[in-house]
Write a protein that holds these residues in place. Structure first.
Motif, PDB file in Angstrom:
ATOM      1  N   LEU A  30       8.623  -0.777  11.464  1.00 51.33           N
ATOM      2  CA  LEU A  30       8.487   0.619  10.605  1.00 51.33           C
ATOM      3  C   LEU A  30       7.963   1.218  12.190  1.00 51.33           C
ATOM      4  CD1 LEU A  30       5.653  -0.729   8.011  1.00 51.33           C
ATOM      5  CD2 LEU A  30       7.587   0.172   7.599  1.00 51.33           C
ATOM      6  N   ILE A  98       9.161   0.728   2.583  1.00 54.88           N
ATOM      7  CA  ILE A  98       8.124   0.384   2.592  1.00 54.88           C
ATOM      8  C   ILE A  98       7.490  -0.346   2.967  1.00 54.88           C
ATOM      9  CG2 ILE A  98       6.460   0.029   1.010  1.00 54.88           C
ATOM     10  CD1 ILE A  98       8.523   1.535  -1.424  1.00 54.88           C
ATOM     11  N   ALA A  99       7.780  -2.136   3.065  1.00 49.60           N
ATOM     12  CA  ALA A  99       7.641  -3.068   3.894  1.00 49.60           C
ATOM     13  C   ALA A  99       7.490  -3.685   5.222  1.00 49.60           C
ATOM     14  CB  ALA A  99       7.972  -4.760   2.590  1.00 49.60           C
TER      15      ALA A  99
ATOM     16  N   SER B  77       1.013  -6.837   9.877  1.00 53.71           N
ATOM     17  CA  SER B  77       1.523  -6.315   8.696  1.00 53.71           C
ATOM     18  C   SER B  77       0.759  -5.313   8.194  1.00 53.71           C
ATOM     19  CB  SER B  77       1.886  -7.022   7.704  1.00 53.71           C
ATOM     20  OG  SER B  77       2.885  -6.553   6.457  1.00 53.71           O
ATOM     21  N   VAL B  79       0.766  -2.880   6.276  1.00 56.26           N
ATOM     22  CA  VAL B  79       1.052  -2.454   4.762  1.00 56.26           C
ATOM     23  C   VAL B  79       0.481  -3.602   3.771  1.00 56.26           C
ATOM     24  CG1 VAL B  79       3.287  -2.117   3.196  1.00 56.26           C
ATOM     25  CG2 VAL B  79       3.764  -1.875   5.332  1.00 56.26           C
ATOM     26  N   TRP B  83       1.835  -2.524  -1.725  1.00 51.09           N
ATOM     27  CA  TRP B  83       2.902  -2.158  -1.340  1.00 51.09           C
ATOM     28  C   TRP B  83       4.066  -3.237  -1.185  1.00 51.09           C
ATOM     29  CZ3 TRP B  83       4.483   2.114  -3.083  1.00 51.09           C
ATOM     30  CH2 TRP B  83       3.696   3.172  -4.065  1.00 51.09           C
ATOM     31  N   VAL B  84       3.587  -4.690   0.126  1.00 50.62           N
ATOM     32  CA  VAL B  84       4.543  -5.471  -0.057  1.00 50.62           C
ATOM     33  C   VAL B  84       5.768  -6.193  -1.115  1.00 50.62           C
ATOM     34  CG1 VAL B  84       4.522  -7.951   1.406  1.00 50.62           C
ATOM     35  CG2 VAL B  84       3.044  -6.192   2.225  1.00 50.62           C
ATOM     36  N   ARG B 136       4.117   7.538   6.114  1.00 48.87           N
ATOM     37  CA  ARG B 136       3.057   8.109   6.850  1.00 48.87           C
ATOM     38  C   ARG B 136       2.983  10.001   7.068  1.00 48.87           C
ATOM     39  NH1 ARG B 136       4.569   3.687  11.674  1.00 48.87           N
ATOM     40  NH2 ARG B 136       4.388   1.915  10.501  1.00 48.87           N
ATOM     41  N   PHE B 142      -0.194   3.823   5.020  1.00 49.87           N
ATOM     42  CA  PHE B 142       0.519   2.895   6.139  1.00 49.87           C
ATOM     43  C   PHE B 142       1.244   2.892   7.330  1.00 49.87           C
ATOM     44  CE2 PHE B 142       1.718   1.648   1.761  1.00 49.87           C
ATOM     45  CZ  PHE B 142       2.844   1.518   2.275  1.00 49.87           C
TER      46      PHE B 142
END
Lengths: 146, 142
Positions: A30, A98-99, B77, B79, B83-84, B136, B142
């Motif tokens: 990310l 997203i993930a 993680s 997230v 949302w995962v 973001r 997140f």
């Protein structure tokens, strides 16, 4: 048998590469996509070196008449840019953003025992299976109208 | 904040590339996670054995590496779980209709200069950059 064992060993190489590279780490993935925030350019190095090694290796491998353990190469022959390819890829990118997991990153992350990876892979398999079922259900109808 | 790791990322990438070359050299197959997985979902492909073995190797590799070398693979993680799940569902549908993901299109297909893979990679990378920006910096998530 030999084919299966070699596939397992090659899977080990793949999984080790994914783990070392950071592709199995959603935070890192990310941050690579976060140009406006805490940008971490590492994944450009992963993609770059993977691509370079694959391109040079393929160049020599594909000069052979056939693979070592199989009678022929299984190469995609479709060269058309269609709506399925583009829309599917756009969706994949949205989900990845997203993930923080892509399929090749999430599968080795399972071996780290992280619950987020297991949850993601379970959801992803449901997504793939649903898409597969939908396409197979639509296909005869498409053929009939065509 | 994650640390910039150019050297291990280069090494990791080289191993991913090597695995792609080996799977082509030995099995004549594209080392794409989407394609390999899809063949293991019903209706299961007749050549499921090599797919399952590749998958098994990929899953135990990080565990083996941590066990043998003590190397800290690093995982976080940020997230939230719902949302995962949403991300996972979207990725699943997307890679199926897009016929591939980062490994298949981004590495193997690009290495073959496949026009479909080059287009797919540009589209999904672009979509990821936009999505992370929106999540973001527009939605403050997140």
């Amino acid at each position: 048998m030999r084919r299966t064992i070699f596939a397992g060993l090659i899977g080990l190489v793949f999984g080790t590469g994914i783990a070392i590279s950071g592709m199995a780490n959603p935070a890192k993935v990310l941050n690579f996509f976060d140009l406006a925030g805490d940008w971490d350019p590492s994944l450009a190095f992963v993609m770059g070196s993977a691509l370079l090694v694959a391109a040079v290796g393929y160049f020599f491998v594909l000069k052979r008449d056939r693979p070592i353990l199989e009678p022929r190469f299984h190469l995609p022959t479709n060269r058309k840019l269609d709506a399925s390819l583009l829309a599917g890829s756009a969706l994949f990118g949205i989900g990845w953003g997203i993930a923080g997991f892509c399929p090749g990153g999430a599968i080795p992350a399972l071996g780290l025992g992280e619950s987020a990876a297991w949850i993601f892979v379970a959801a992803m398999l449901v997504g793939i299976a649903a898409a597969k079922t939908a396409r197979d259900a639509l296909r005869p109808r498409v053929a009939k109208t065509a | 904040m994650t640390e910039f790791t150019p050297l291990v990322s280069l090494l990791g990438g080289a191993l991913i590339g090597l695995a792609s070359v080996l799977l082509m050299a030995f099995h004549g197959r594209i080392a794409g996670m989407t394609g390999i997985l899809t063949g293991l979902l019903p209706p299961i492909a007749p050549d499921w054995a090599w797919r399952a073995a590749f998958l098994g190797g990929a899953i135990i590799a990080p565990a083996l590496m941590v066990l043998l070398t003590g190397y800290d693979v690093g995982f976080a993680s940020p997230v939230p779980t719902p949302w995962v799940i949403i991300g996972g569902l979207i990725v699943g549908v997307g890679v199926f209709f897009g016929s591939g993901c980062t490994s298949g299109h981004g590495v193997c297909g690009m290495a073959r200069l496949s026009p479909r893979s080059i287009a797919a990679t540009a589209v999904f990378m672009g979509a990821s950059f936009v999505t992370v920006y929106v999540v973001r910096h527009v939605l403050g998530g997140f």
